[in-house]
Design an enzyme around this catalytic site. Structure first.
Site, PDB file in Angstrom:
ATOM      1  CB  ILE A   1      -0.860   0.040   1.284  1.00 18.13           C
ATOM      2  CG1 ILE A   1      -1.635  -1.264   1.459  1.00 18.13           C
ATOM      3  CG2 ILE A   1      -1.783   1.241   1.281  1.00 18.13           C
ATOM      4  CD1 ILE A   1      -2.198  -1.428   2.868  1.00 18.13           C
ATOM      5  N   GLY A   2       0.808   2.036  -1.040  1.00 16.28           N
ATOM      6  CA  GLY A   2       1.636   3.243  -1.130  1.00 16.28           C
ATOM      7  C   GLY A   2       0.854   4.491  -0.799  1.00 16.28           C
TER       8      GLY A   2
ATOM      9  CB  SER B   1       2.510   6.533   4.907  1.00 17.77           C
ATOM     10  OG  SER B   1       1.395   6.011   5.561  1.00 17.77           O
TER      11      SER B   1
ATOM     12  CD  GLU C   1      -5.395  -0.335   5.681  1.00 17.58           C
ATOM     13  OE1 GLU C   1      -5.543   0.401   4.697  1.00 17.58           O
ATOM     14  OE2 GLU C   1      -4.446  -0.231   6.476  1.00 17.58           O
TER      15      GLU C   1
HETATM   16  C1  LIG Z   1       2.514  -1.545  11.556  1.00 20.00           C
HETATM   17  C2  LIG Z   1       2.284  -0.422  10.570  1.00 20.00           C
HETATM   18  C3  LIG Z   1       2.128  -0.723   9.224  1.00 20.00           C
HETATM   19  C4  LIG Z   1       1.950   0.297   8.292  1.00 20.00           C
HETATM   20  N1  LIG Z   1       1.854  -0.046   6.966  1.00 20.00           N
HETATM   21  C5  LIG Z   1       1.682   0.928   6.056  1.00 20.00           C
HETATM   22  C6  LIG Z   1       1.616   0.594   4.670  1.00 20.00           C
HETATM   23  O1  LIG Z   1       1.728  -0.582   4.288  1.00 20.00           O
HETATM   24  N2  LIG Z   1       1.453   1.593   3.776  1.00 20.00           N
HETATM   25  C7  LIG Z   1       1.333   2.891   4.162  1.00 20.00           C
HETATM   26  O2  LIG Z   1       1.150   3.733   3.285  1.00 20.00           O
HETATM   27  N3  LIG Z   1       1.423   3.244   5.468  1.00 20.00           N
HETATM   28  C8  LIG Z   1       1.598   2.299   6.419  1.00 20.00           C
HETATM   29  N4  LIG Z   1       1.705   2.643   7.747  1.00 20.00           N
HETATM   30  C9  LIG Z   1       1.731   4.063   8.093  1.00 20.00           C
HETATM   31  C10 LIG Z   1       0.523   4.528   8.841  1.00 20.00           C
HETATM   32  O3  LIG Z   1      -0.621   4.500   8.056  1.00 20.00           O
HETATM   33  C11 LIG Z   1       0.893   5.939   9.336  1.00 20.00           C
HETATM   34  O4  LIG Z   1       1.919   5.774  10.287  1.00 20.00           O
HETATM   35  C12 LIG Z   1      -0.251   6.646   9.942  1.00 20.00           C
HETATM   36  O5  LIG Z   1      -1.164   7.008   8.944  1.00 20.00           O
HETATM   37  C13 LIG Z   1       0.188   7.857  10.756  1.00 20.00           C
HETATM   38  O6  LIG Z   1       0.911   8.744   9.975  1.00 20.00           O
HETATM   39  P1  LIG Z   1       2.305   9.361  10.503  1.00 20.00           P
HETATM   40  O7  LIG Z   1       3.188   8.237  10.923  1.00 20.00           O
HETATM   41  O8  LIG Z   1       2.793  10.289   9.438  1.00 20.00           O
HETATM   42  O9  LIG Z   1       1.949  10.169  11.807  1.00 20.00           O
HETATM   43  P2  LIG Z   1       1.440  11.672  11.925  1.00 20.00           P
HETATM   44  O10 LIG Z   1       0.388  11.920  10.912  1.00 20.00           O
HETATM   45  O11 LIG Z   1       2.640  12.569  11.921  1.00 20.00           O
HETATM   46  O12 LIG Z   1       0.777  11.667  13.340  1.00 20.00           O
HETATM   47  C14 LIG Z   1       1.523  11.819  14.541  1.00 20.00           C
HETATM   48  C15 LIG Z   1       0.547  11.915  15.695  1.00 20.00           C
HETATM   49  O13 LIG Z   1      -0.293  13.075  15.548  1.00 20.00           O
HETATM   50  C16 LIG Z   1      -1.659  12.704  15.564  1.00 20.00           C
HETATM   51  N5  LIG Z   1      -2.429  13.521  14.631  1.00 20.00           N
HETATM   52  C17 LIG Z   1      -2.141  13.762  13.334  1.00 20.00           C
HETATM   53  N6  LIG Z   1      -3.117  14.513  12.773  1.00 20.00           N
HETATM   54  C18 LIG Z   1      -4.036  14.760  13.746  1.00 20.00           C
HETATM   55  C19 LIG Z   1      -5.264  15.463  13.789  1.00 20.00           C
HETATM   56  N7  LIG Z   1      -5.762  16.074  12.719  1.00 20.00           N
HETATM   57  N8  LIG Z   1      -5.936  15.501  14.962  1.00 20.00           N
HETATM   58  C20 LIG Z   1      -5.451  14.870  16.063  1.00 20.00           C
HETATM   59  N9  LIG Z   1      -4.278  14.191  16.081  1.00 20.00           N
HETATM   60  C21 LIG Z   1      -3.587  14.126  14.941  1.00 20.00           C
HETATM   61  C22 LIG Z   1      -1.667  11.242  15.094  1.00 20.00           C
HETATM   62  O14 LIG Z   1      -2.821  10.571  15.468  1.00 20.00           O
HETATM   63  C23 LIG Z   1      -0.424  10.721  15.762  1.00 20.00           C
HETATM   64  O15 LIG Z   1      -0.669  10.367  17.084  1.00 20.00           O
HETATM   65  C24 LIG Z   1       1.899   1.652   8.703  1.00 20.00           C
HETATM   66  C25 LIG Z   1       2.059   1.964  10.061  1.00 20.00           C
HETATM   67  C26 LIG Z   1       2.260   0.956  10.981  1.00 20.00           C
HETATM   68  C27 LIG Z   1       2.453   1.325  12.422  1.00 20.00           C
END
Ligand SMILES: Cc1cc2nc3c(=O)[nH]c(=O)nc-3n(C[C@H](O)[C@H](O)[C@H](O)COP(=O)(O)OP(=O)(O)OC[C@H]3O[C@@H](n4cnc5c(N)ncnc54)[C@H](O)[C@@H]3O)c2cc1C
Length: 379
Positions: A130-131, A133, A248
């Site tokens: 899944i692309g 993030s 998902e």
């Molecule tokens: C085990 C695992 C597998 C994954 N696999 C994939 C994958 O295959 N493909 C893929 O594309 N991604 C994948 N991800 C990524 C995942 O979808 C992202 O980590 C997630 O969407 C959070 O984005 P971020 O890490 O940029 O955190 P951020 O967006 O930077 O968030 C940081 C913190 O701020 C909070 N926050 C952010 N915005 C808000 C808001 N508007 N209001 C309140 N709080 C907020 C978040 O909830 C979090 O606690 C995976 C993640 C994990 C842990």
């Protein structure tokens, strides 16, 4: 205001014999994997098992037969997934392709894409990642910046994805990219099906806290994919991705990640458990049963062709809280030490390290709660 609409889980056919057949098949074909690998089994990569499962008709179950699928009802698939997860079967290799990429290709893909990709997925041989993030776009997916420019030769892609589970063993990525230059937020996005052996793509591992290689960074440096890589309509990527996230978020994988620990707790406790342990087993079982009813109801709504965005988010949030809390609740009452090597102690250790991530994958807790609040008319 929308509530949690309860749908009857009413699969066609003889579900009891479907379960019994699969259990008998697993008794012969499931590899004797370590108890820790059984815990988070939907991340465990075992291509031989995926192929065997495909050959037995348990992958691509809902795809039409003309694409190599099983023409089965989505709720039959639900039952099979539940059995596989409860057994701790290593389904990680084909997991994403079967769960969300194949249904999305079926719904939005061209005939050529369906014929090219679906049969391999149904055989348990073709894996997808899944692309979504990116370094600046995780929770805020509308901030995606990876750009695909249309040229005479095809789409030229530049940018970076991150946290891409399984990119290092996948054949294809379904990526959300910006296809309209200068566009902002959720406008001008499209989905591309990218063959990962395309020149200009570099996949670099990210090793997690437990020392595992599940995640990757994926870089696109002038990677050229054909015009036919576009999935669905140009500029409709946001709508399509939202549908993908519905697939998902509500499955049994959202509350069964720590299931092996509950089984190990019951095994360790034996027939005459201490009262505190018996109480915890009772509480965990009752909570799991409730989540199961909510998850099955959501699956039934999805199968009826309706959009269960709010329900799916409720299942994910409550399910993640359950599977995240379970290791802590077990740790609070068992006497296992951090260095013990029995199954219960090793599982506990692994899940205490892994479980914080359960509420991140598939959308973080805060964001999911925001979706629920909006669905309930609270914001
Ligand atoms: C085990 C695992 C597998 C994954 N696999 C994939 C994958 O295959 N493909 C893929 O594309 N991604 C994948 N991800 C990524 C995942 O979808 C992202 O980590 C997630 O969407 C959070 O984005 P971020 O890490 O940029 O955190 P951020 O967006 O930077 O968030 C940081 C913190 O701020 C909070 N926050 C952010 N915005 C808000 C808001 N508007 N209001 C309140 N709080 C907020 C978040 O909830 C979090 O606690 C995976 C993640 C994990 C842990």
């Amino acid at each position: 205001m929308q509530g949690f609409a309860l749908y009857p889980f009413d699969p066609p056919g003889d579900i009891a014999s479907l379960r019994a057949d699969l259990r008998a098949w697993l008794a012969v074909n499931q590899p004797q994997s370590d108890v820790v690998a059984r815990a988070n089994c939907w991340a465990s990569f075992d291509p031989d098992f995926s192929c065997a499962l495909g050959a037995a008709g348990y992958v691509g179950m809902t795809l039409p037969a003309r694409y190599g699928g099983g023409d089965r009802h989505p709720l039959e698939r639900y039952v099979v997934i539940e059995e596989l997860l409860a057994a701790g079967a290593p389904v990680g290799a084909h997991w994403i392709a079967d769960r969300q990429t194949a249904p999305l290709i079926l719904r939005y893909g061209s005939e050529e894409q369906r014929e090219r990709y679906l049969p391999g997925i149904a055989r348990g041989e073709l894996y997808a990642c899944i692309g979504l993030s990116e370094p600046g776009a995780g929770s805020d997916l509308a901030a995606v910046r990876t750009m695909a420019r249309e040229t005479a030769d095809g789409w030229r892609i530049n940018g970076q994805k991150i946290w891409t589970t399984g990119a290092h063993f996948s054949h294809i990525m379904l990526a959300l990219v910006r296809t309209e230059e200068g566009s902002e937020r959720n406008v001008g996005l499209s989905q591309l099906l990218i063959d990962l052996d395309t020149p200009g793509i570099t996949i670099r591992p990210i090793i997690d806290m437990a020392g595992h290689h599940d995640f990757n960074e994926v870089f696109f440096d002038d990677a050229l994919v054909p015009h036919g890589a576009l999935v669905g309509e140009h500029g409709q990527g946001w709508k399509q991705v939202t549908a993908e996230l519905g697939l998902e978020r509500s499955g049994p994988e959202r509350y069964l990640s720590s299931h092996a620990l509950l089984v190990a707790l019951i095994d360790t406790a034996g027939p005459d458990p201490a009262p505190a342990i018996a109480t915890l087993i009772g509480e965990l079982t009752a909570e799991m049963w409730t989540l199961r009813q909510l998850s099955m109801s959501t699956a039934a709504k999805l199968a009826a062709g309706e959009d269960p965005m709010v329900e799916a988010s409720v299942v994910k949030e409550l399910g993640n809280a359950f599977e995240q809390d379970m290791p802590r609740r077990v740790q609070a009452i068992v006497t296992s030490g951090w260095d013990d090597e029995d199954d219960l102690a090793r599982l506990l250790r692994a899940l205490l390290i892994a479980s914080p991530s359960f509420s991140l994958r598939g959308g973080t807790r805060e964001v999911i709660r925001g979706i629920i609040a909006r669905g309930l008319g609270l914001r």
